[in-house]
Design an enzyme around this catalytic site. Structure first.
Site, PDB file in Angstrom:
ATOM      1  N   SER A 327     -33.157 -25.335  22.602  1.00 54.78           N
ATOM      2  CA  SER A 327     -34.581 -25.687  22.621  1.00 54.78           C
ATOM      3  C   SER A 327     -35.505 -24.524  22.340  1.00 54.78           C
ATOM      4  CB  SER A 327     -34.937 -26.275  23.988  1.00 54.78           C
ATOM      5  OG  SER A 327     -34.139 -27.409  24.233  1.00 54.78           O
ATOM      6  N   ASP A 351     -41.784 -41.691  25.454  1.00 54.38           N
ATOM      7  CA  ASP A 351     -40.552 -40.997  25.862  1.00 54.38           C
ATOM      8  C   ASP A 351     -39.785 -41.793  26.899  1.00 54.38           C
ATOM      9  OD1 ASP A 351     -38.545 -39.315  26.605  1.00 54.38           O
ATOM     10  OD2 ASP A 351     -39.853 -37.863  27.613  1.00 54.38           O
ATOM     11  N   CYS A 390     -39.138 -31.391  25.880  1.00 48.44           N
ATOM     12  CA  CYS A 390     -38.856 -32.807  25.666  1.00 48.44           C
ATOM     13  C   CYS A 390     -38.081 -33.007  24.373  1.00 48.44           C
ATOM     14  CB  CYS A 390     -40.189 -33.585  25.622  1.00 48.44           C
ATOM     15  SG  CYS A 390     -39.944 -35.308  25.206  1.00 48.44           S
TER      16      CYS A 390
END
Lengths: 616, 379
Positions: A327, A351, A390
């Site tokens: 990430s 999400d 995320c």
């Protein structure tokens, strides 16, 4: 008597005979002396020049004077690589009657290993007979004493004083400074023999190798008068050597030590860069090794121990270790999304905790699903997506961007190419694209792979240094420099070489950086754990990269998985946000997750900003 | 005399007193002077060759003092006394030589020494003197030119000790001792045909000698002479270094104490057998020629004494001693310059060492005895 010498006339005859013989003898004597005179005339007058040259050559020897190798200092003037005086035992072959016997004599006095003999035989082949050939380096004081006492019986030996490289910090800097070692046969074959007369060591790795030409200096020569035993009596004339240049580094030993201690037993790497110039403030690869082992030839046992160690201490993880960035690529990809107009700072993405491609039932999970059973929020914007890492947001972004535009966007940050740092063995990593996959694997790119790439998984590989380098561009809002360990060579400034900046609008930088600040300072940030007691602002990004593929429905359970299959933890950061003075990238190899990495970064940044490490 | 004295009153007294003093001491001034010059010069060279060691110079000075005293004593003895004692001395020498293999002391691979408890000495040194004394005695007794029988006996007298020395083994000394006897034979006037025949036999025996008699190290020396470059660091080293020392001296030399070959240890045996290389290197050809001249003066004086000796015995002995001395000089100077094989012969009166100094000066003492005997009789 009278009967034997009967007559006076006989006496006269005897006298005549004798006189004749004396005259003959006198003539012969004269002839002999003329012969001698002639012989000496021919030696001393006719062949005078030839013998004069020969006696000069006997007496005078042209000798190389090796230069002193340049020293290496950290930013505060602490010596990282020094030259320590030592003595070595050499043999002047020309003066030795029986080499085997001499070696046997020497073996009885000092310890001479088979290795020493083997190396001696190697060196011997490329020396002239009157050059001393080193047999044993690093004589101990006892060796010196024993040899001094027996010197008169050992015709042909020479004790030579020399300087030997020493690394006072042992294993702390081995992956940066590198080490010198004895010139091996392969190197000797390509080396300029004249330039390395009298030099036994050459940079093998790290700065020592990269800056070999400058550190080595220029060899000098001297004419010395020697006696028949090869001992130098006086120097007749000389051309002094030019010593090697000193290297002054950006690196701070204190910071280096804090970084190494913060990692502790954790395998991994820490790279700290100065965002103002790309200077390497610290570069740690753990585990490390003692560079001094290599200087005079590492023993086979020691070398095998290092080579066979499963923790690969010889691998420089900071520049050679290639890991999926996970990430940590999210800020760069987010910036790219903004620049391409695919999203805005306000764009909200739903999400649910998973994502699937249209027309495909396969679910791409968000890491949070395993923990909370749901997504990060109903809808997520970019700043939140960075702060909370995320995955769903990025699956969507990646799908819209496509792999090739993704590669184009990440390349300016330095992925997929060596950064050009001035230590050796740097790896390029992999920045995948459809073209890359076709070339490397002969396969087309599949859409699902784009989603993995969007969260830094899959084919993409980066070194800790590359991530630090990319973070410099984030910290400077575009500007970056070729990373450099060396700040100054002698009086010449090096380093601070600017790279092509990453172009993006101020607003977009601000959005991404706000997300990175939230990573630490927002309550829901993934590295909020290190926010306690901060009196400056850190912008960071966590990352977790999978070592093995986890099947779609399989749970990743840290406790049951083999240590070497555990995830790598990443953390990249810069601080203070308003005027960044340090950039850090931390890799915790099989650390499980980023929580193994960000405390290390916090300690390093604290040391730099708070412990007075900052200087001009 | 008296007439001249009238005009030069001091001259006669000077002449008389000087000559009478020398006569009284049985000293031949024309022999003594070049000897002293040679020995003093030798000390100067030795000081340099020994790396300026006063210890060495003083020890050599002591050798010289002992040898000079020996010479003076030898000069006092009448030649006829030598003649009378020659057979006894020769016999003693022979017995001692024979004793060497039985009770001798080994040194450096050869058994050449006899130990008398307080001093070790080589009987072959004694034979160097005893040999010419003996052969001269024989011919003085037999008359010259020698008849075949007396010649045969003389050759036996020469060969017996030579053979004993060869088995020590010491070929070089053996040849030198034999030479000192053969000189007497030559001086005795043997026919030129004998000499020619001897030379022929010598040449003919070269091959069998090489094949069967010479030991490896002796062959090596000869080979080294022919081609010193063949074994630069081994057997050839000495001769290459000495030639280099000599050649690099040039005409003027490198200067006293400035010879690099000797001072930097390239030259082996620089205080003993190879000392002339030091002289040649530091004093050049000038020095070498001066040295040769002084030797020539000594040899010339010796031959003069032989010519003017009163008795046959004196004549034979004087020339034999002189020619033996000449052979030492020639062999040493020749071998260092690489025209003769390397044998252990010191440079007479210059090389460091007591034994040869004493032997040589004893010989000159005998010469002086012969020389002064003549004068006394003339008076």
């Amino acid at each position: 008597m009278a009967s034997r010498r009967p007559a006076l006339s006989d006496t006269g005859r005897e006298s005549a005979i004798n006189s004749g013989r004396v005259i003959v003898a006198g003539a012969l004597v004269l002839l002999a002396f003329v012969t001698l005179g002639w012989r000496y005339y021919s030696l001393q007058i006719v062949d005078y020049q030839q013998f004069l040259v020969q006696s000069e050559r006997n007496r005078v020897r042209l000798e190389a004077v090796p230069p002193k190798r340049g020293l290496i200092y950290d930013r505060k003037g602490r010596l990282l690589a020094s030259n320590e005086p030592s003595h070595r035992l050499s043999i002047v072959l020309e003066r030795v009657d029986d080499l085997d016997e001499l070696l046997a004599q020497l073996k009885a006095l000092v310890v001479i290993s088979e290795d020493d003999i083997r190396r001696f035989e190697q060196r011997r082949r490329r020396r002239r007979p009157y050059d001393p050939v080193p047999l044993k380096l690093q004589l101990s004081d006892e060796d010196m004493a024993v040899l001094a006492v027996n010197r008169h019986q050992l015709t042909g030996i020479a004790i030579e004083a020399q300087l030997t490289r020493h690394y006072p910090y042992g294993d702390l800097l081995s992956h940066v400074v590198g080490y010198v070692g004895r010139i091996n046969e392969r190197e000797a074959a390509t080396l300029d023999e004249a330039a390395y007369q009298g030099t036994l060591h050459i940079g093998k790795i790290g700065l020592e190798k990269r800056y070999e030409a400058l550190l080595h200096g220029t060899v000098g020569y001297q004419n010395v008068e020697t006696n028949a035993h090869g001992r130098i009596l006086r120097v007749l004339d000389q051309q002094p050597p030019t010593d090697g240049a000193n290297l002054y580094l950006y690196l701070d030993v204190d910071l280096q030590r804090v970084a190494a201690e913060a990692l502790g037993d954790q395998r991994g790497a820490v790279v700290a860069l100065d965002p103002k110039n790309g200077g390497v403030l610290a570069l740690v690869s753990n585990p490390s090794f003692d560079a001094n082992l290599f200087v005079n030839g590492i023993s086979r046992r020691d070398y095998n121990a290092l080579r066979n160690n499963p923790d690969t201490p010889l691998l420089n993880r900071a520049v050679q270790g290639r890991y999926p960035p996970g990430s940590t690529v999210k800020p760069m990809l987010g910036l790219a999304g903004l620049e391409m107009g695919l999203v805005t700072a306000e764009t909200m993405i739903p999400d649910p905790g998973w994502y699937s491609l249209p027309g495909d039932s396969r679910r791409y999970r968000d890491w949070i699903l395993r923990i909370r059973g749901t997504g990060h929020a109903d809808e997520v914007n970019l700043q939140m997506a960075i702060a909370q890492s995320c995955d769903v947001y990025y699956y969507d972004l990646a799908r819209e961007m496509g792999i090739d535009r993704m590669a184009d966007a990440l390349a300016p940050f330095g992925f997929g190419a060596p950064t050009g740092i001035d230590i050796t063995s740097e790896k390029a990593g992999i920045l995948p694209s459809s073209e890359w996959k076709q070339r490397a694997m002969g396969q087309p790119w599949y859409p699902g792979e784009t989603l993995s790439a969007g969260i830094g998984q899959g084919y993409m590989l980066a070194t800790p240094l590359q991530l630090a380098q990319a973070t410099v561009a984030l910290a400077n809002r575009g500007e970056s420099f070729t990373p450099s360990v060396v700040r100054r060579i002698g009086n010449k400034q090096v380093g601070g070489l600017p790279r092509e900046p990453v172009a993006a609008s101020e607003d977009h930088w601000a959005t991404v950086i706000a997300g990175m600040v939230d990573v630490v300072h927002n309550r829901r940030g993934t590295a909020h754990a290190i926010a306690g007691g901060l009196n400056y602002t850190i912008a960071g990004k966590t990352g977790t990269s999978q070592v093995i593929g986890i099947a779609q429905d399989e749970e990743y359970d840290e406790d049951t998985i083999a240590e070497r299959h555990r995830n790598h933890g990443w953390f990249i950061a810069f601080a203070p946000v308003d005027a960044p003075s340090i950039v850090v990238a931390v890799l915790a190899e099989n650390g499980g997750g980023s929580s193994a990495a960000y405390p290390v970064a916090r300690q390093v940044i604290d040391q730099w900003l708070l412990a007075g490490a900052v200087d001009g | 005399m008296a007439d001249y004295a009238h005009y030069l009153p001091d001259a006669e007294r000077d002449l008389r007193s000087r000559s009478s003093l020398a006569q009284l001491l049985h000293i031949d001034v024309f022999l003594l002077l070049p000897l002293l010059v040679l020995m003093l010069g030798g000390l100067v060279v030795l000081y340099s060759a020994s790396d300026e060691s006063w210890t060495t110079v003083i020890r050599q000075l002591r050798n010289m003092a002992v040898a000079l005293v020996g010479m003076a004593i030898a000069a006092q003895i009448k030649p006829e006394t030598y003649c009378r004692w020659a057979p006894a001395l020769y016999l003693v020498g022979l017995v001692l030589l024979a004793a060497v293999p039985v009770v001798g002391v080994k040194a450096m691979g050869a058994q050449r020494w006899l130990s008398l408890g307080f001093v070790r000495f080589q009987p072959s040194e004694l034979m160097k003197l005893a040999m010419p004394l003996m052969v001269a005695w024989w011919f003085a007794r037999e008359g010259i030119p020698p008849r075949p029988m007396s010649l045969a006996v003389a050759l036996l007298l020469v060969l017996l000790p030579a053979a004993l020395i060869v088995i020590q083994p010491d070929l070089g000394t053996s040849l030198l001792v034999a030479a000192s006897g053969l000189f007497v034979v030559f001086m005795a006037g043997i026919s030129g045909w004998y000499i020619a025949a001897a030379v022929l036999m010598l040449v003919a025996s070269l091959w069998p000698a090489w094949m069967f008699m010479l030991k490896d190290y002796q062959k090596q020396r000869v080979l080294t002479l022919l081609d010193p470059e063949a074994d630069k660091l081994g057997a050839g080293w000495n001769i290459i270094q000495s030639k280099t020392a000599i050649g690099s001296g040039g005409w003027t030399g490198k200067g006293w104490l400035a010879g690099t070959q000797s001072h930097l240890d390239f030259l082996p045996e620089s205080q003993t057998d190879f000392i002339i290389a030091v002289l040649a290197e530091e004093f050049g050809l000038r020095g070498v020629l001066t040295l040769l001249l002084i030797y020539l003066l000594i040899i010339g004086r010796g031959l003069w004494i032989s010519l003017t000796a009163q008795t046959l015995y004196g004549r034979l002995l004087a020339s034999a001693i002189t020619l033996t001395f000449f052979v030492y000089v020639f062999v040493n100077i020749g071998m260092v310059a690489g025209i003769l094989p390397v044998v252990g012969v010191p440079l007479p009166l210059i090389s460091f060492g007591g034994t040869s100094m004493v032997t040589l000066l004893l010989g000159f003492g005998v010469l002086m005895a012969i020389s002064t005997e003549r004068r006394i009789i003339t008076r």
